[in-house]
Design an enzyme around this catalytic site. Sequence first.
Site, short mmCIF file in Angstrom:
data_model
loop_
_atom_site.label_atom_id
_atom_site.label_comp_id
_atom_site.label_asym_id
_atom_site.label_seq_id
_atom_site.Cartn_x
_atom_site.Cartn_y
_atom_site.Cartn_z
N HIS A 223 5.45 4.39 -2.18
CA HIS A 223 5.23 5.33 -3.27
C HIS A 223 4.00 6.19 -2.96
O HIS A 223 3.24 5.89 -2.04
CB HIS A 223 5.00 4.59 -4.60
CG HIS A 223 3.73 3.79 -4.62
ND1 HIS A 223 3.58 2.59 -3.97
CD2 HIS A 223 2.52 4.04 -5.22
CE1 HIS A 223 2.37 2.12 -4.15
NE2 HIS A 223 1.69 2.98 -4.90
N ASP A 225 0.61 8.03 -5.13
CA ASP A 225 -0.12 7.78 -6.37
C ASP A 225 -0.17 9.02 -7.25
O ASP A 225 -0.45 10.13 -6.76
CB ASP A 225 -1.55 7.33 -6.06
CG ASP A 225 -1.61 5.91 -5.53
OD1 ASP A 225 -0.62 5.17 -5.69
OD2 ASP A 225 -2.65 5.55 -4.94
N HIS A 280 2.54 5.16 0.74
CA HIS A 280 2.02 3.88 1.22
C HIS A 280 2.80 2.72 0.61
O HIS A 280 3.52 2.88 -0.37
CB HIS A 280 0.52 3.76 0.93
CG HIS A 280 0.15 3.98 -0.51
ND1 HIS A 280 0.14 5.21 -1.10
CD2 HIS A 280 -0.23 3.11 -1.49
CE1 HIS A 280 -0.22 5.11 -2.37
NE2 HIS A 280 -0.45 3.84 -2.63
N ARG A 289 -3.19 -12.54 -0.37
CA ARG A 289 -3.99 -11.35 -0.12
C ARG A 289 -4.34 -10.71 -1.45
O ARG A 289 -3.50 -10.60 -2.34
CB ARG A 289 -3.19 -10.37 0.75
CG ARG A 289 -3.89 -9.05 1.03
CD ARG A 289 -3.00 -8.14 1.87
NE ARG A 289 -3.69 -6.88 2.15
CZ ARG A 289 -3.65 -5.83 1.34
NH1 ARG A 289 -2.95 -5.89 0.21
NH2 ARG A 289 -4.30 -4.72 1.64
#
Length: 343
Positions: A223, A225, A280, A289
């Site tokens: 996607h 931002d 990204h 993570r």
Amino acid sequence: MGALAESYKDTLLEPQHIPLDYGSVHTLPDSHVWLDESDESPSGVHSTGPPLIDLGNPDAARLIIQACETWGVFQLIGHGIPTKLMEDVLSEAEKLFDLPVDQKMKALRSPGASQSGYGLPPISPFFEKLMWHEGYHIMGSPIDHAKLLWPNDYQGFCDTMVHYRNQLKALTEQLIRIIFKSLNINPEEVAWLKESQGLSIGLQLNCYPACPDPTRAMGIAPHTDTSLITILQQSKVSGLQVFKEGAGWVLVQPIPGAITVNLGDFFHILSNGVFTTVRHRVVATQVRRLSFAYFYAPPGDFIVSPVLSKDFGEVPRYRTLSVKEFVGIKGKHFEKALSVIQN
């Protein structure tokens, strides 16, 4: 994602899903299996990572603009965010995601309600498969939702997040001024940049639990931002990838003390497409993570119009529209939103 949260609550394509109890899942559920197709595959990463820039470098402004044109993303050191504060945010986030699932569910986000709280990524409704992710979003004061998680011990979490958000806001506005000047926009004439009123600001704490089959799962789907700028702090475990034309998916390797800065859709429109809104994603990993994303978008009534010049093109590639209007288009068309507003 930040400015889009409010519109997503009205575009849910199916009843809201809630995060798995990841600690009790030992095989990848079918609901979380992503097919190995085209560039959406979690495999096939190429090239070296985006540039690393020292904000204290006298040449930093030029390097930032160069990165905006060629990558749409860069890593930044010399940014002034205290190391102790970055460590404290990591510690508080670990404390949050270590809570039992029934405790985290007390702060669950729900459609039509405030988008602060615990839940899945706001982009989830646009994908058939679910992402290997749990998150906690903070808009406005963190106190109300934090009290649900820690009725008697919420102040440390709140103080840390407010301090962190204030530091990131100051840094973000420093970067915006640098980029505005390259667009021949006088920052002193932009009222919201001086007064900080009406801004859409959100802090997203991301957790990507240890995945039993990371090659077939996706942490966050591809996607761009819906922001002006997004700032990301990564933990030591790598997983963030950006898409670069001619190179494919490129790993953004965590660098100690560095933060990742990526441009969102609004800078792409303002620059007439010269600055890249970076696509990204985050791949799943075998160990847990964490990352923390700060989204900064202008007020809804701010008019986004391509800057025209010899450097940025003398014909507008995108039509002029308000931030609110674009957020609505993104909420409906998602990754096709920029195509929808092309001239």
